[in-house]
Design an enzyme around this catalytic site. Structure first.
Site, short mmCIF file in Angstrom:
data_model
loop_
_atom_site.label_atom_id
_atom_site.label_comp_id
_atom_site.label_asym_id
_atom_site.label_seq_id
_atom_site.Cartn_x
_atom_site.Cartn_y
_atom_site.Cartn_z
CG ASP A 36 -9.37 -2.58 -3.25
OD1 ASP A 36 -10.19 -2.90 -3.95
OD2 ASP A 36 -8.83 -1.54 -3.60
CE LYS A 58 -7.03 -13.53 -3.76
NZ LYS A 58 -6.60 -13.32 -2.50
CG MET A 176 2.68 -2.76 -5.42
SD MET A 176 1.34 -2.69 -6.55
CE MET A 176 1.75 -0.86 -7.20
N1 SAH Z 1 -3.07 3.14 -2.62
C1 SAH Z 1 -2.00 2.63 -1.72
C2 SAH Z 1 -0.95 1.69 -2.45
C3 SAH Z 1 -1.73 0.49 -3.10
S1 SAH Z 1 -0.38 -0.66 -4.08
C4 SAH Z 1 -1.35 3.68 -0.88
O1 SAH Z 1 -1.47 4.89 -1.23
O2 SAH Z 1 -0.81 3.26 0.30
C5 SAH Z 1 -0.15 -1.69 -2.56
C6 SAH Z 1 1.18 -1.41 -2.03
O3 SAH Z 1 1.27 -0.43 -0.98
C7 SAH Z 1 1.73 -2.68 -1.25
O4 SAH Z 1 2.48 -3.52 -2.10
C8 SAH Z 1 2.87 -2.08 -0.36
O5 SAH Z 1 3.99 -1.68 -0.91
C9 SAH Z 1 2.18 -0.59 -0.17
N2 SAH Z 1 1.56 -0.68 1.23
C10 SAH Z 1 -0.01 -0.51 1.29
N3 SAH Z 1 -0.25 -0.48 2.86
C11 SAH Z 1 0.99 -0.77 3.51
C12 SAH Z 1 1.42 -0.69 4.74
N4 SAH Z 1 0.46 -0.69 5.84
N5 SAH Z 1 2.74 -0.80 5.12
C13 SAH Z 1 3.69 -1.02 4.18
N6 SAH Z 1 3.34 -0.94 2.71
C14 SAH Z 1 2.09 -0.77 2.39
#
Ligand code: SAH
Length: 273
Positions: A36, A58, A176
């Site tokens: 992703d 993408k 998000m």
């Molecule tokens: N599976 C992922 C979440 C995916 S949804 C997990 O467990 O972390 C995508 C959201 O995850 C983003 O919008 C943000 O809110 C968060 N996110 C993912 N990586 C991040 C990071 N390094 N720092 C802050 N927020 C993060």
């Protein structure tokens, strides 16, 4: 022909050192990696150059690859005997569609393995000095998506119920949630959460550009705008945020002492309160 296995692998929040040993082994052994857009290059590059890399964030035309397309590619390749790593940010099953993909693959008769990852929901706050739970501050943790319109009648989230978890002393983590921050703040206020409840936002946790800002429910929207918080960021609401002030100096010292990781980088122009 025996189908290959699809491993739904969590890549963690971004620091390659937060990738599990198991994920590394699978990246070494895979025929192809489907990743992703949130998975940084430094982690994709952990796979040997002989492993095919497929960007399913993408498409060539700049549009997002649809879930149906991703499912099709996985089934086609695994059916042809390829072992695939489906690499997702954080944990594959926390807002990562890991469950949906597992169901689809299982229905197609493809062996599936889930390899948990370090989720940003817990690691983001933790790296910034905000413990998800704390004996004196929070005994529950709720993780939600902030992407939905809280005023929509068919919203899957009950913001009044979420507000009650915060007033009851729990920690609320919003993923998000940058775009709809003002709406989510308003929904919590409407649900009875105090205006001065502490809030932190952590952008790009565990990456070199990690950046955190704190405020209160009433000030965080303004604060986030001032310092320019952009996605991906985690928002954490609750009393645990107050712990951060007591550990930031120590976190900073650790960040200075080591070459990378974990340092707190507030905008110096915006003091924490
Ligand atoms: N599976 C992922 C979440 C995916 S949804 C997990 O467990 O972390 C995508 C959201 O995850 C983003 O919008 C943000 O809110 C968060 N996110 C993912 N990586 C991040 C990071 N390094 N720092 C802050 N927020 C993060």
């Amino acid at each position: 022909m025996r189908p290959g296995t699809v491993s739904l692998v969590g890549a963690g929040p971004g620091d390659p050192e937060l990738v599990t040993v198991k994920a590394r082994r699978l990246l070494d052994e895979a025929d192809a990696v489907l990743y992703d857009s949130l998975v940084p290059e430094a982690i994709r590059d952990l796979a040997p150059s002989s492993v095919e890399r497929i960007d399913v964030g993408k498409r060539g035309d700049g549009e997002r690859t649809t879930q149906a397309e991703i499912n099709r590619v996985m089934v086609r390749r695994a059916s042809a005997g390829e072992d695939l790593v489906r690499l997702k940010s954080g944990d594959p099953c926390v807002f990562g569609r890991g469950g949906e993909e597992a169901e689809h693959l299982a229905a197609a008769g493809i062996p599936v393995e889930v390899v948990p990852g370090v989720t940003s929901a817990v690691a983001g706050p933790g790296l910034a000095g905000v413990p998800a739970t704390h004996r004196d501050h929070a005994s529950s943790l709720t993780v939600v998506t902030g992407h939905e319109d809280p005023t929509k009648a068919d919203s899957a989230l009950d913001w009044d119920a979420l507000a009650r978890t915060v007033t009851a002393g729990g920690t609320l983590v919003i993923l998000m949630g940058v775009g709809r921050l003002p709406d989510n703040v308003a929904a919590l206020r409407a649900g009875g959460v105090d205006a001065d409840t502490p809030v932190a936002m952590i952008e790009r946790a565990s990456r070199p550009e990690e950046f955190a800002v704190t405020g209160t429910l009433d000030s965080i929207t303004e604060r986030a705008r001032e310092v320019g918080i952009d996605p991906p960021a985690v928002t954490v609401v609750g009393d645990v945020v107050s712990v951060r002030d007591r550990v930031t100096d120590a976190l900073r010292a650790a960040g200075t002492a080591r070459s990378s990781g974990g340092a707190v980088r507030d905008d110096p122009a915006v003091p924490t309160e």
